[in-house]
Scaffold this motif. Structure first.
Motif, PDB file in Angstrom:
ATOM      1  N   ALA A  36      34.180  50.458  74.782  1.00  0.00           N
ATOM      2  CA  ALA A  36      33.567  49.539  73.700  1.00  0.00           C
ATOM      3  C   ALA A  36      32.007  50.209  73.227  1.00  0.00           C
ATOM      4  CB  ALA A  36      33.592  48.322  74.212  1.00  0.00           C
ATOM      5  N   LYS A  37      31.370  50.712  74.407  1.00  0.00           N
ATOM      6  CA  LYS A  37      29.953  51.205  74.221  1.00  0.00           C
ATOM      7  C   LYS A  37      30.226  52.512  73.164  1.00  0.00           C
ATOM      8  CE  LYS A  37      28.287  49.817  78.544  1.00  0.00           C
ATOM      9  NZ  LYS A  37      27.954  50.298  79.797  1.00  0.00           N
ATOM     10  N   HIS A  38      31.345  53.318  73.541  1.00  0.00           N
ATOM     11  CA  HIS A  38      31.329  54.400  72.520  1.00  0.00           C
ATOM     12  C   HIS A  38      31.970  53.988  71.167  1.00  0.00           C
ATOM     13  CE1 HIS A  38      31.021  57.404  75.655  1.00  0.00           C
ATOM     14  NE2 HIS A  38      31.964  56.868  76.268  1.00  0.00           N
ATOM     15  N   ILE A  39      32.534  53.133  71.102  1.00  0.00           N
ATOM     16  CA  ILE A  39      32.955  52.662  69.433  1.00  0.00           C
ATOM     17  C   ILE A  39      31.797  51.995  68.785  1.00  0.00           C
ATOM     18  CG2 ILE A  39      33.917  50.647  70.045  1.00  0.00           C
ATOM     19  CD1 ILE A  39      36.075  51.057  68.019  1.00  0.00           C
ATOM     20  N   GLY A  40      31.019  51.314  69.513  1.00  0.00           N
ATOM     21  CA  GLY A  40      29.948  50.780  68.960  1.00  0.00           C
ATOM     22  C   GLY A  40      28.900  51.534  68.648  1.00  0.00           C
ATOM     23  N   GLY A  41      28.549  52.610  69.479  1.00  0.00           N
ATOM     24  CA  GLY A  41      27.769  53.726  69.074  1.00  0.00           C
ATOM     25  C   GLY A  41      28.014  54.500  67.964  1.00  0.00           C
ATOM     26  N   LEU A  42      29.580  54.964  67.986  1.00  0.00           N
ATOM     27  CA  LEU A  42      29.864  55.810  66.763  1.00  0.00           C
ATOM     28  C   LEU A  42      29.978  54.817  65.481  1.00  0.00           C
ATOM     29  CD1 LEU A  42      31.167  58.213  65.752  1.00  0.00           C
ATOM     30  CD2 LEU A  42      33.596  57.494  66.380  1.00  0.00           C
ATOM     31  N   VAL A  81      40.579  57.493  66.538  1.00  0.00           N
ATOM     32  CA  VAL A  81      42.179  57.811  66.769  1.00  0.00           C
ATOM     33  C   VAL A  81      42.310  58.766  67.676  1.00  0.00           C
ATOM     34  CG1 VAL A  81      44.002  58.755  65.434  1.00  0.00           C
ATOM     35  CG2 VAL A  81      42.830  56.825  64.321  1.00  0.00           C
ATOM     36  N   LEU A  82      41.987  59.822  67.724  1.00  0.00           N
ATOM     37  CA  LEU A  82      42.063  60.805  68.678  1.00  0.00           C
ATOM     38  C   LEU A  82      41.608  60.448  70.189  1.00  0.00           C
ATOM     39  CD1 LEU A  82      41.562  64.143  66.750  1.00  0.00           C
ATOM     40  CD2 LEU A  82      43.691  62.942  67.129  1.00  0.00           C
ATOM     41  N   ASN A  83      40.670  59.692  70.276  1.00  0.00           N
ATOM     42  CA  ASN A  83      40.271  59.188  71.460  1.00  0.00           C
ATOM     43  C   ASN A  83      41.013  58.038  72.048  1.00  0.00           C
ATOM     44  OD1 ASN A  83      38.439  61.161  72.101  1.00  0.00           O
ATOM     45  ND2 ASN A  83      36.892  60.047  70.838  1.00  0.00           N
ATOM     46  N   GLY A  84      41.706  57.405  71.125  1.00  0.00           N
ATOM     47  CA  GLY A  84      42.565  56.048  71.530  1.00  0.00           C
ATOM     48  C   GLY A  84      41.796  54.791  71.278  1.00  0.00           C
ATOM     49  N   LEU A  85      40.507  54.930  70.947  1.00  0.00           N
ATOM     50  CA  LEU A  85      39.712  53.829  70.750  1.00  0.00           C
ATOM     51  C   LEU A  85      40.224  53.021  69.638  1.00  0.00           C
ATOM     52  CD1 LEU A  85      36.321  55.317  71.926  1.00  0.00           C
ATOM     53  CD2 LEU A  85      37.854  53.692  73.074  1.00  0.00           C
ATOM     54  N   ALA A  86      40.559  53.768  68.607  1.00  0.00           N
ATOM     55  CA  ALA A  86      41.031  52.987  67.385  1.00  0.00           C
ATOM     56  C   ALA A  86      42.164  51.998  67.403  1.00  0.00           C
ATOM     57  CB  ALA A  86      41.377  53.952  66.116  1.00  0.00           C
ATOM     58  N   GLU A  88      43.032  50.983  70.437  1.00  0.00           N
ATOM     59  CA  GLU A  88      42.627  49.818  71.414  1.00  0.00           C
ATOM     60  C   GLU A  88      41.817  48.634  70.810  1.00  0.00           C
ATOM     61  OE1 GLU A  88      40.153  49.507  75.821  1.00  0.00           O
ATOM     62  OE2 GLU A  88      40.762  51.306  74.935  1.00  0.00           O
ATOM     63  N   TYR A  89      40.864  49.039  69.742  1.00  0.00           N
ATOM     64  CA  TYR A  89      39.926  48.089  69.290  1.00  0.00           C
ATOM     65  C   TYR A  89      40.028  47.719  67.984  1.00  0.00           C
ATOM     66  CZ  TYR A  89      37.216  48.856  73.450  1.00  0.00           C
ATOM     67  OH  TYR A  89      37.310  48.881  74.884  1.00  0.00           O
ATOM     68  N   LEU A  90      40.768  48.483  67.138  1.00  0.00           N
ATOM     69  CA  LEU A  90      40.739  48.551  65.414  1.00  0.00           C
ATOM     70  C   LEU A  90      42.013  47.852  65.126  1.00  0.00           C
ATOM     71  CD1 LEU A  90      38.910  51.576  64.025  1.00  0.00           C
ATOM     72  CD2 LEU A  90      37.915  49.439  64.535  1.00  0.00           C
ATOM     73  N   TRP A  91      43.168  48.229  65.801  1.00  0.00           N
ATOM     74  CA  TRP A  91      44.447  47.667  65.660  1.00  0.00           C
ATOM     75  C   TRP A  91      45.172  47.784  66.713  1.00  0.00           C
ATOM     76  CZ3 TRP A  91      42.524  51.904  62.580  1.00  0.00           C
ATOM     77  CH2 TRP A  91      43.002  53.184  63.205  1.00  0.00           C
ATOM     78  N   PRO A  92      45.006  46.807  67.607  1.00  0.00           N
ATOM     79  CA  PRO A  92      45.690  46.944  68.916  1.00  0.00           C
ATOM     80  C   PRO A  92      47.100  46.202  68.652  1.00  0.00           C
ATOM     81  CG  PRO A  92      43.923  44.944  68.671  1.00  0.00           C
ATOM     82  CD  PRO A  92      43.691  45.856  67.692  1.00  0.00           C
ATOM     83  N   ALA A  93      47.432  45.335  67.713  1.00  0.00           N
ATOM     84  CA  ALA A  93      48.700  44.754  67.767  1.00  0.00           C
ATOM     85  C   ALA A  93      49.792  45.699  66.777  1.00  0.00           C
ATOM     86  CB  ALA A  93      48.439  43.526  66.885  1.00  0.00           C
ATOM     87  N   MET A 100      51.158  56.946  64.756  1.00  0.00           N
ATOM     88  CA  MET A 100      51.223  57.708  63.280  1.00  0.00           C
ATOM     89  C   MET A 100      49.763  58.252  63.004  1.00  0.00           C
ATOM     90  SD  MET A 100      54.158  57.925  63.005  1.00  0.00           S
ATOM     91  CE  MET A 100      54.457  58.549  61.563  1.00  0.00           C
ATOM     92  N   ALA A 101      48.843  57.378  63.317  1.00  0.00           N
ATOM     93  CA  ALA A 101      47.608  57.724  62.633  1.00  0.00           C
ATOM     94  C   ALA A 101      46.623  58.871  63.617  1.00  0.00           C
ATOM     95  CB  ALA A 101      46.537  56.445  63.298  1.00  0.00           C
ATOM     96  N   ALA A 102      47.336  59.305  64.595  1.00  0.00           N
ATOM     97  CA  ALA A 102      46.964  60.522  65.428  1.00  0.00           C
ATOM     98  C   ALA A 102      47.339  61.833  64.680  1.00  0.00           C
ATOM     99  CB  ALA A 102      47.356  60.523  66.730  1.00  0.00           C
ATOM    100  N   VAL A 103      48.344  61.829  63.774  1.00  0.00           N
ATOM    101  CA  VAL A 103      48.798  62.789  63.084  1.00  0.00           C
ATOM    102  C   VAL A 103      48.511  62.470  61.566  1.00  0.00           C
ATOM    103  CG1 VAL A 103      50.460  63.688  64.566  1.00  0.00           C
ATOM    104  CG2 VAL A 103      51.245  61.774  63.112  1.00  0.00           C
ATOM    105  N   VAL A 104      47.932  61.479  61.150  1.00  0.00           N
ATOM    106  CA  VAL A 104      47.744  61.248  59.911  1.00  0.00           C
ATOM    107  C   VAL A 104      46.358  61.592  59.285  1.00  0.00           C
ATOM    108  CG1 VAL A 104      47.600  59.611  57.989  1.00  0.00           C
ATOM    109  CG2 VAL A 104      49.685  59.812  59.340  1.00  0.00           C
TER     110      VAL A 104
END
Length: 195
Positions: A36-42, A81-86, A88-93, A100-104
């Protein structure tokens, strides 16, 4: 003598109902995790760069800053996306999109970088370079759409790796060639894109 006489008020170690409620309170907020700290900073850095780019585009009336703003957004999303934070936090459902986002996003980021480089060098009038950059962008878009239509495969992974592995040095070479021949002041852009 005073300390020796001190005794706890209660020696009962069983949990009371109020303690159980406090331990199970679903409204309590845990301290932010590292992710959460990383996604907030980024997100904060991306927001500031995009805001500055939009302000520059408006004040200087130059659309290349809007291309850069979109480039920063896509690269920021690619990193998340590549770190898995997207996922976990942006579209967890949505686990399908997380997968797919990791290759798009990676080929889209490199393709949009081609559009940014083309917009940056557009007024310089080199048709061959423009044509190569447009072909580069089209190939990146096709690779990203191919994954969405046909799913993940080893062949598409290899094709995207080759595209990214050759596309980044190609754009760095185009910027370096242009900087050496036409605009010495563009070296800062070359350094920024190379990062």
């Amino acid at each position: 003598e005073l300390l020796g006489a001190w005794q706890p008020m209660s020696t009962d170690t069983t949990a009371r109902p109020a303690d159980a409620l406090r331990a199970d309170d679903s409204t309590a907020q845990a301290p932010p995790s590292g992710g959460a700290k990383h996604i907030g900073g980024l997100a904060g850095c991306v927001f500031l760069v995009v805001l500055l780019s939009i302000a520059n585009a408006v004040s200087w009336r130059d659309a290349v800053h809007l291309y850069y703003a979109v480039h920063v957004l896509i690269v920021g999303l690619t990193l998340l996306v590549l770190n898995g934070l997207a996922g976990e936090y942006l579209w967890p459902a949505n686990p399908w999109w997380t997968d797919m986002a990791a290759v798009v996003f990676p080929p889209l980021a490199v393709a949009w970088m081609g559009l940014f480089v083309q917009a940056l060098l557009a007024e310089r009038g080199r048709r061959r370079i423009d044509g190569l950059l447009v072909a580069h962008v089209a190939l990146g878009a096709v690779l990203a759409l191919w994954v969405l239509v046909n799913g993940r495969s080893e062949a598409i992974f290899r094709a995207q790796s080759l595209y990214i592995g050759l596309g980044l040095p190609f754009m760095a070479a185009v910027l370096g060639w242009h900087a050496a021949r036409h605009a010495p002041g563009i070296w800062w852009v070359f350094a920024g894109v190379a990062l």
